[in-house]
Design a protein around this motif. Structure first.
Motif, mmCIF file in Angstrom:
data_model
loop_
_atom_site.group_PDB
_atom_site.id
_atom_site.type_symbol
_atom_site.label_atom_id
_atom_site.label_comp_id
_atom_site.label_asym_id
_atom_site.label_seq_id
_atom_site.Cartn_x
_atom_site.Cartn_y
_atom_site.Cartn_z
ATOM 1 N N LEU A 1 0.819 -1.218 0.000
ATOM 2 C CA LEU A 1 0.000 0.000 0.000
ATOM 3 C C LEU A 1 0.852 1.267 0.000
ATOM 4 O O LEU A 1 0.307 2.372 -0.068
ATOM 5 C CB LEU A 1 -0.927 0.007 1.215
ATOM 6 C CG LEU A 1 -2.006 -1.079 1.271
ATOM 7 C CD1 LEU A 1 -2.748 -1.019 2.600
ATOM 8 C CD2 LEU A 1 -2.981 -0.957 0.102
ATOM 9 N N GLY A 2 2.155 1.118 0.094
ATOM 10 C CA GLY A 2 3.034 2.285 0.129
ATOM 11 C C GLY A 2 3.121 2.939 1.480
ATOM 12 O O GLY A 2 3.572 4.083 1.599
ATOM 13 N N LEU A 3 2.717 2.209 2.531
ATOM 14 C CA LEU A 3 2.721 2.755 3.891
ATOM 15 C C LEU A 3 3.940 2.203 4.621
ATOM 16 O O LEU A 3 3.917 1.106 5.185
ATOM 17 C CB LEU A 3 1.429 2.374 4.621
ATOM 18 C CG LEU A 3 0.129 2.710 3.886
ATOM 19 C CD1 LEU A 3 -1.077 2.277 4.708
ATOM 20 C CD2 LEU A 3 0.053 4.196 3.541
ATOM 21 N N HIS A 4 5.022 2.971 4.618
ATOM 22 C CA HIS A 4 6.290 2.519 5.157
ATOM 23 C C HIS A 4 6.550 3.171 6.523
ATOM 24 O O HIS A 4 6.404 4.385 6.688
ATOM 25 C CB HIS A 4 7.437 2.867 4.198
ATOM 26 C CG HIS A 4 7.254 2.286 2.831
ATOM 27 N ND1 HIS A 4 7.264 0.934 2.591
ATOM 28 C CD2 HIS A 4 7.041 2.882 1.621
ATOM 29 C CE1 HIS A 4 7.086 0.704 1.294
ATOM 30 N NE2 HIS A 4 6.935 1.872 0.680
ATOM 31 N N ALA A 5 6.948 2.332 7.474
ATOM 32 C CA ALA A 5 7.209 2.829 8.828
ATOM 33 C C ALA A 5 8.521 3.603 8.884
ATOM 34 O O ALA A 5 9.459 3.323 8.132
ATOM 35 C CB ALA A 5 7.261 1.659 9.800
ATOM 36 N N ASP A 6 8.568 4.556 9.783
ATOM 37 C CA ASP A 6 9.789 5.332 10.030
ATOM 38 C C ASP A 6 10.546 4.676 11.174
ATOM 39 O O ASP A 6 10.391 5.049 12.338
ATOM 40 C CB ASP A 6 9.429 6.777 10.380
ATOM 41 C CG ASP A 6 8.686 7.474 9.258
ATOM 42 O OD1 ASP A 6 9.158 7.407 8.111
ATOM 43 O OD2 ASP A 6 7.621 8.064 9.528
ATOM 44 N N GLY A 7 11.342 3.698 10.866
ATOM 45 C CA GLY A 7 12.083 2.998 11.902
ATOM 46 C C GLY A 7 11.709 1.537 11.965
ATOM 47 O O GLY A 7 10.814 1.061 11.257
ATOM 48 N N ASP A 8 12.402 0.808 12.823
ATOM 49 C CA ASP A 8 12.182 -0.626 12.957
ATOM 50 C C ASP A 8 10.809 -0.923 13.539
ATOM 51 O O ASP A 8 10.275 -0.157 14.353
ATOM 52 C CB ASP A 8 13.251 -1.243 13.857
ATOM 53 C CG ASP A 8 14.646 -1.155 13.257
ATOM 54 O OD1 ASP A 8 14.746 -1.057 12.018
ATOM 55 O OD2 ASP A 8 15.626 -1.162 14.029
ATOM 56 N N VAL A 9 10.249 -2.054 13.116
ATOM 57 C CA VAL A 9 8.975 -2.522 13.661
ATOM 58 C C VAL A 9 9.228 -3.124 15.038
ATOM 59 O O VAL A 9 10.125 -3.958 15.219
ATOM 60 C CB VAL A 9 8.337 -3.562 12.723
ATOM 61 C CG1 VAL A 9 7.085 -4.164 13.359
ATOM 62 C CG2 VAL A 9 8.000 -2.923 11.376
ATOM 63 N N GLY B 1 1.512 5.083 -8.790
ATOM 64 C CA GLY B 1 2.115 4.051 -7.971
ATOM 65 C C GLY B 1 1.831 4.331 -6.508
ATOM 66 O O GLY B 1 1.488 5.469 -6.137
ATOM 67 N N PRO B 2 1.944 3.319 -5.637
ATOM 68 C CA PRO B 2 1.530 3.493 -4.234
ATOM 69 C C PRO B 2 2.239 4.621 -3.504
ATOM 70 O O PRO B 2 1.581 5.493 -2.917
ATOM 71 C CB PRO B 2 1.862 2.131 -3.608
ATOM 72 C CG PRO B 2 1.908 1.177 -4.736
ATOM 73 C CD PRO B 2 2.399 1.951 -5.921
ATOM 74 N N GLU B 3 3.565 4.641 -3.506
ATOM 75 C CA GLU B 3 4.290 5.619 -2.692
ATOM 76 C C GLU B 3 4.014 7.053 -3.115
ATOM 77 O O GLU B 3 3.718 7.916 -2.287
ATOM 78 C CB GLU B 3 5.801 5.345 -2.739
ATOM 79 C CG GLU B 3 6.260 4.144 -1.940
ATOM 80 C CD GLU B 3 6.050 2.833 -2.672
ATOM 81 O OE1 GLU B 3 5.608 2.864 -3.855
ATOM 82 O OE2 GLU B 3 6.311 1.771 -2.084
ATOM 83 N N ALA B 4 4.095 7.326 -4.404
ATOM 84 C CA ALA B 4 3.886 8.689 -4.879
ATOM 85 C C ALA B 4 2.435 9.131 -4.678
ATOM 86 O O ALA B 4 2.164 10.298 -4.344
ATOM 87 C CB ALA B 4 4.281 8.804 -6.350
ATOM 88 N N THR B 5 1.508 8.197 -4.853
ATOM 89 C CA THR B 5 0.094 8.563 -4.740
ATOM 90 C C THR B 5 -0.286 8.869 -3.299
ATOM 91 O O THR B 5 -0.968 9.861 -3.026
ATOM 92 C CB THR B 5 -0.792 7.440 -5.305
ATOM 93 O OG1 THR B 5 -0.431 7.179 -6.663
ATOM 94 C CG2 THR B 5 -2.259 7.839 -5.254
ATOM 95 N N VAL B 6 0.145 8.023 -2.355
ATOM 96 C CA VAL B 6 -0.222 8.319 -0.961
ATOM 97 C C VAL B 6 0.492 9.566 -0.462
ATOM 98 O O VAL B 6 -0.048 10.304 0.389
ATOM 99 C CB VAL B 6 0.043 7.108 -0.038
ATOM 100 C CG1 VAL B 6 -0.841 5.934 -0.421
ATOM 101 C CG2 VAL B 6 1.509 6.706 -0.031
ATOM 102 N N ALA B 7 1.685 9.848 -0.970
ATOM 103 C CA ALA B 7 2.381 11.077 -0.585
ATOM 104 C C ALA B 7 1.581 12.292 -1.049
ATOM 105 O O ALA B 7 1.442 13.282 -0.314
ATOM 106 C CB ALA B 7 3.786 11.100 -1.176
ATOM 107 N N ALA B 8 1.052 12.232 -2.273
ATOM 108 C CA ALA B 8 0.225 13.325 -2.770
ATOM 109 C C ALA B 8 -1.088 13.409 -2.000
ATOM 110 O O ALA B 8 -1.600 14.505 -1.729
ATOM 111 C CB ALA B 8 -0.039 13.140 -4.260
#
Length: 291
Positions: free
Chosen positions: A67-75, A266-273
């Motif tokens: 989904l392009g939802l990337h965490a900031d740091g370790d899980v 694409g997922p990353e660019a779209t969710v950023a927008a």
């Protein structure tokens, strides 16, 4: 003093694949964090082995990546943090805020399952202790941007809160409070099914001397009859569905106009927008049925 930098989080339990309700909570919390220029963390709440499914955590994390939802740091995995929960319980016991309890559910049946005082245990009965938070006869409330003012008298409505179960497993309420504080979470954005857990968590934060995050509760994913859908009662997993379909449906369920949904890149660019166009004030109490 300036407000601390925004830190949000998504914390699924590994009891099955990511379903629509989880996707809505994940995307809603991610959008809120990114819209505020903050960090977004992911924590796996794997403290209940009997309910967990092998491979579920890995599948959930893979779905978030798609989904392009990337965490900031370790899980973070709660199963690796027992020492921290033990330390918090010891502090609560030392301060008198927590106590050991031998009461069973059957013992509490006469009081609607609400623990206000321990019952007399028959001599010779062999029982394993649980540990509870001693709650006061006072109203605890908070202001939710979606649901407004929410208040509970824990003594009358909830009773003394379990911190560690009689089977030795840590209770959700203690673990989530300890971990939110340890990770510096300033904003908790999650489903409205946890709305009435919030006063319990505030009581725990106060007893432990921890800061209270800001809370916002998102609408639940429901069926045509208005029942909450979850993994246990028929919610569909999002695996195999087109990524844009999942994101667009969640976007609409968060009250955002579809004409504000960005062109697919694409997922990353779209969710950023999408984060730039996101308006938290549009989040509804109830998910729109047409989404």
């Amino acid at each position: 003093m300036p407000a601390p930098p925004y830190v949000g989080r998504f914390a699924p339990s590994p009891t099955g694949p990511l379903h629509w309700g989880s996707a809505l909570a994940a995307f809603g919390s991610w959008l809120h964090a990114r819209h505020r220029g903050g960090r977004w963390l992911v924590r796996i709440e794997d403290l209940d082995p009997p309910r967990e499914r092998p491979g579920a955590a890995a599948a959930q994390l893979a779905a978030l990546q798609r989904l392009g939802l990337h965490a900031d740091g370790d899980v973070v995995q709660q199963s690796q943090r027992h020492t921290h929960y033990r330390r918090a319980l010891d502090a609560l016991l030392a301060s008198g805020h927590a106590f050991p309890c031998l009461c069973s559910r059957a013992d509490l049946a006469a009081s609607d399952g609400i623990h206000r005082a321990c019952v007399a245990v028959p001599e010779g009965a062999r029982r394993t202790r649980s540990f509870r938070l001693r709650v006061a006869d006072e109203v605890i409330g908070f202001d939710d941007p979606v649901h407004g003012r929410f208040e509970q008298n824990l003594r009358r409505e909830v009773g003394d809160v379990v911190l560690r179960r009689a089977d030795g497993l840590w209770a959700y309420q203690l673990a989530v409070v300890v971990d939110d504080a340890a990770q510096g979470v300033t904003h908790v954005v999650r489903g409205a099914d946890l709305l009435d857990s919030t006063p319990r968590q505030i009581a725990l934060q106060r007893a432990l001397g921890l800061a209270t995050p800001q809370y916002l509760h998102l609408p639940l994913w429901r069926d045509a009859e208005g029942r909450k859908l979850s993994k246990s009662d028929g919610a569909d997993a999002i695996d195999g569905l087109p990524v844009e379909t999942v994101l667009r449906r969640c976007w609409a369920s968060l009250g955002q106009p579809l004409d504000a949904w960005p062109a697919w890149q694409g997922p990353e660019a779209t969710v950023a927008a999408a984060a730039l166009a996101f308006d938290p004030a549009r989040i509804p109490r109830e998910r729109p049925p047409a989404a």
